[in-house]
Design an enzyme around this catalytic site. Structure first.
Site, PDB file in Angstrom:
ATOM      1  N   ARG A   1       0.861  -1.193   0.000  1.00 58.07           N
ATOM      2  CA  ARG A   1       0.000   0.000   0.000  1.00 58.07           C
ATOM      3  C   ARG A   1       0.895   1.240   0.000  1.00 58.07           C
ATOM      4  O   ARG A   1       1.929   1.277   0.680  1.00 58.07           O
ATOM      5  CB  ARG A   1      -0.883   0.042   1.248  1.00 58.07           C
ATOM      6  CG  ARG A   1      -2.124  -0.819   1.154  1.00 58.07           C
ATOM      7  CD  ARG A   1      -3.166  -0.248   0.180  1.00 58.07           C
ATOM      8  NE  ARG A   1      -4.352  -1.090   0.097  1.00 58.07           N
ATOM      9  CZ  ARG A   1      -4.532  -2.094  -0.763  1.00 58.07           C
ATOM     10  NH1 ARG A   1      -3.581  -2.402  -1.623  1.00 58.07           N
ATOM     11  NH2 ARG A   1      -5.662  -2.777  -0.782  1.00 58.07           N
TER      12      ARG A   1
ATOM     13  N   HIS B   1      -1.335   0.883  -9.684  1.00 47.90           N
ATOM     14  CA  HIS B   1      -2.022  -0.026  -8.743  1.00 47.90           C
ATOM     15  C   HIS B   1      -2.652  -1.191  -9.529  1.00 47.90           C
ATOM     16  O   HIS B   1      -3.844  -1.482  -9.391  1.00 47.90           O
ATOM     17  CB  HIS B   1      -3.081   0.704  -7.919  1.00 47.90           C
ATOM     18  CG  HIS B   1      -3.405  -0.021  -6.641  1.00 47.90           C
ATOM     19  ND1 HIS B   1      -3.636   0.606  -5.441  1.00 47.90           N
ATOM     20  CD2 HIS B   1      -3.529  -1.358  -6.384  1.00 47.90           C
ATOM     21  CE1 HIS B   1      -3.901  -0.294  -4.505  1.00 47.90           C
ATOM     22  NE2 HIS B   1      -3.836  -1.506  -5.058  1.00 47.90           N
TER      23      HIS B   1
HETATM   24  N1  LIG Z   1      -0.990  -3.674  -5.472  1.00 49.23           N
HETATM   25  C1  LIG Z   1      -1.944  -4.557  -5.613  1.00 49.23           C
HETATM   26  O1  LIG Z   1      -2.476  -4.756  -6.708  1.00 49.23           O
HETATM   27  C2  LIG Z   1      -2.361  -5.370  -4.427  1.00 49.23           C
HETATM   28  C3  LIG Z   1      -3.191  -6.478  -4.625  1.00 49.23           C
HETATM   29  C4  LIG Z   1      -3.530  -7.254  -3.535  1.00 49.23           C
HETATM   30  C5  LIG Z   1      -3.037  -6.951  -2.285  1.00 49.23           C
HETATM   31  N2  LIG Z   1      -2.236  -5.863  -2.119  1.00 49.23           N
HETATM   32  C6  LIG Z   1      -1.696  -5.554  -0.777  1.00 49.23           C
HETATM   33  O2  LIG Z   1      -0.926  -6.641  -0.301  1.00 49.23           O
HETATM   34  C7  LIG Z   1      -1.143  -6.758   1.100  1.00 49.23           C
HETATM   35  C8  LIG Z   1      -0.718  -8.120   1.608  1.00 49.23           C
HETATM   36  O3  LIG Z   1      -1.652  -9.099   1.191  1.00 49.23           O
HETATM   37  P1  LIG Z   1      -1.630 -10.582   1.800  1.00 49.23           P
HETATM   38  O4  LIG Z   1      -2.800 -11.287   1.232  1.00 49.23           O
HETATM   39  O5  LIG Z   1      -0.291 -11.189   1.626  1.00 49.23           O
HETATM   40  O6  LIG Z   1      -1.860 -10.240   3.344  1.00 49.23           O
HETATM   41  P2  LIG Z   1      -1.701 -11.216   4.609  1.00 49.23           P
HETATM   42  O7  LIG Z   1      -1.823 -12.632   4.192  1.00 49.23           O
HETATM   43  O8  LIG Z   1      -2.611 -10.682   5.649  1.00 49.23           O
HETATM   44  O9  LIG Z   1      -0.178 -11.001   5.055  1.00 49.23           O
HETATM   45  C9  LIG Z   1       0.277  -9.821   5.620  1.00 49.23           C
HETATM   46  C10 LIG Z   1       1.717 -10.020   6.044  1.00 49.23           C
HETATM   47  O10 LIG Z   1       2.224  -8.767   6.532  1.00 49.23           O
HETATM   48  C11 LIG Z   1       2.771  -9.000   7.839  1.00 49.23           C
HETATM   49  N3  LIG Z   1       2.602  -7.803   8.676  1.00 49.23           N
HETATM   50  C12 LIG Z   1       1.477  -7.123   8.921  1.00 49.23           C
HETATM   51  N4  LIG Z   1       1.709  -6.098   9.771  1.00 49.23           N
HETATM   52  C13 LIG Z   1       3.014  -6.175  10.065  1.00 49.23           C
HETATM   53  C14 LIG Z   1       3.847  -5.413  10.901  1.00 49.23           C
HETATM   54  N5  LIG Z   1       3.398  -4.363  11.600  1.00 49.23           N
HETATM   55  N6  LIG Z   1       5.129  -5.764  10.976  1.00 49.23           N
HETATM   56  C15 LIG Z   1       5.596  -6.824  10.284  1.00 49.23           C
HETATM   57  N7  LIG Z   1       4.858  -7.599   9.475  1.00 49.23           N
HETATM   58  C16 LIG Z   1       3.576  -7.264   9.384  1.00 49.23           C
HETATM   59  C17 LIG Z   1       1.995 -10.156   8.407  1.00 49.23           C
HETATM   60  O11 LIG Z   1       2.734 -10.714   9.477  1.00 49.23           O
HETATM   61  P3  LIG Z   1       2.231 -12.044  10.229  1.00 49.23           P
HETATM   62  O12 LIG Z   1       2.496 -13.152   9.237  1.00 49.23           O
HETATM   63  O13 LIG Z   1       3.073 -12.141  11.412  1.00 49.23           O
HETATM   64  O14 LIG Z   1       0.772 -11.854  10.497  1.00 49.23           O
HETATM   65  C18 LIG Z   1       1.880 -11.043   7.177  1.00 49.23           C
HETATM   66  O15 LIG Z   1       3.052 -11.781   6.999  1.00 49.23           O
HETATM   67  C19 LIG Z   1      -2.623  -6.428   1.234  1.00 49.23           C
HETATM   68  O16 LIG Z   1      -2.948  -6.030   2.557  1.00 49.23           O
HETATM   69  C20 LIG Z   1      -2.802  -5.308   0.242  1.00 49.23           C
HETATM   70  O17 LIG Z   1      -2.591  -4.057   0.896  1.00 49.23           O
HETATM   71  C21 LIG Z   1      -1.888  -5.080  -3.167  1.00 49.23           C
END
Ligand SMILES: NC(=O)c1ccc[n+]([C@@H]2O[C@H](COP(=O)([O-])OP(=O)(O)OC[C@H]3O[C@@H](n4cnc5c(N)ncnc54)[C@H](OP(=O)(O)O)[C@@H]3O)[C@@H](O)[C@H]2O)c1
Length: 316
Positions: free
Chosen positions: A231, A279
């Site tokens: 993000r 994005h």
């Molecule tokens: N650009 C695009 O087109 C697009 C598309 C889809 C998603 N996204 C973004 O990608 C993000 C990630 O998606 P996801 O499905 O992989 O999410 P997810 O499965 O919820 O994984 C989030 C990861 O971030 C870690 N994290 C969260 N807060 C943290 C912190 N304060 N310090 C350290 N690590 C932290 C979590 O740690 P833990 O494992 O310890 O919980 C987890 O490993 C989404 O939230 C979205 O914003 C972007």
């Protein structure tokens, strides 16, 4: 069998795609469109949303579950009058695969000096540049969730040395991992930093001058590279721009920005070592979104627990 509950759709996606996907979705359910101002949403129990109208929760007071149209839910958690009901985020193979394609493409683009060759092509210059191998570089992935872990696996297939950082420590074969307390050690080993973090109060502005200054200097590419598809609110853009200008960063690939669309006046547009996408790293496939939501609704009505429910205390 009890009647299937009503769904309201409020997705700020391309209308035609939503219409096409809806023609084959939610069999046996009443489906309402929030965009239809005259629609009576008072009995809707599920909402499938992406950047919904703020009036949605007033118009649909009986909602039981919110289904996010994307993996990130920061936009939902920031909504006023958000009801205290489960929020399901979108997790799907198509979304995951698309993100990994983008991440690998960007890592390879910097490894293989695509921006420099694109410049040479524009200038009709025939000159071979020296070239490290993927194994000479360490890619550090911040965020080891659904998207981060798949990107890690695919970066490894390409031969990069890959390390990862997340809030809680993960065990991933062949990958050195770090938890929150190991951030500095992780950064000191990283040549290409990949951001796949959700936007939460803890991750807002995390990619700032201080963090960028801790990345490894003098690796196989010379200066480190920053890649972000999590993000835009997680990056301090003035710091990223300054680091690119003063050579602390050698390049960047950015899919997300503090303000979207990125302002025409942003210096990032014209920086030769910066790759920008709007994005678009991993857009949600609406058909897959509806398939997932429908399956979860059916399971939920059969008494099964919902999957991929957002933890409101951590914000993702
Ligand atoms: N650009 C695009 O087109 C697009 C598309 C889809 C998603 N996204 C973004 O990608 C993000 C990630 O998606 P996801 O499905 O992989 O999410 P997810 O499965 O919820 O994984 C989030 C990861 O971030 C870690 N994290 C969260 N807060 C943290 C912190 N304060 N310090 C350290 N690590 C932290 C979590 O740690 P833990 O494992 O310890 O919980 C987890 O490993 C989404 O939230 C979205 O914003 C972007």
């Amino acid at each position: 069998m009890s009647e299937k509950k009503t769904v309201v759709i409020d997705l700020k996606f391309a209308r035609r795609e939503v219409d096409e996907a809806l023609s084959n979705a939610f069999a046996g359910r009443t489906v309402l469109r929030a965009a239809d101002a005259a629609a009576d949403l008072s009995d809707a129990r599920y909402a499938v949303i992406w950047k919904p109208d703020p009036t949605l929760f007033e118009r649909a007071p009986k909602l039981e579950v919110l289904f996010s149209g994307g993996a990130g839910v920061d936009y939902i958690l920031a909504m006023p009058n958000l009801p205290d009901i489960p929020i399901v985020r979108f997790v799907d193979e198509s979304l995951t695969t698309r993100m990994s394609e983008w991440v690998v493409l960007q890592a390879l683009s910097h490894l293989r000096q695509v921006p420099a060759y694109a410049k040479q092509q524009r200038e009709r210059v025939w000159r071979e540049l020296t070239q490290p191998e993927a194994k000479d570089l360490t890619v550090g992935v911040m965020g080891l969730g659904v998207l981060g872990q798949d990107s890690v696996a695919k970066l490894k297939i390409m031969g990069f040395n890959v390390i990862g950082w997340s809030r809680s420590k993960k065990v991933i074969g062949g990958v050195e991992t770090f938890d929150e307390s190991g951030l500095d050690e992780f950064l000191a080993k990283t040549d290409i930093l990949v951001g796949l973090l959700p936007l939460t109060p803890q991750t807002r502005g995390i990619f700032n001058a201080d963090l960028i200054g801790k990345l490894r200097q003098g690796g196989a590419l010379g200066e480190p590279v920053f890649i972000n598809a999590g993000r835009g609110g997680s990056q301090v853009e003035v710091d990223v721009i300054a680091a690119l200008k003063n050579g602390v960063l050698g390049g960047a690939s950015l899919d997300v920005f503090e303000q979207e669309p990125l302002a025409e006046t942003s210096p990032l547009w014209s920086m030769e070592n910066v790759i920008i996408t709007p994005h678009a790293a991993s857009a949600s496939d609406v058909r897959a979104l509806f398939r997932n939501a429908e399956a979860q609704m059916n399971d939920y009505e059969a008494g099964q627990p919902l999957r991929h429910v957002v933890d409101r205390t951590t914000g993702y």
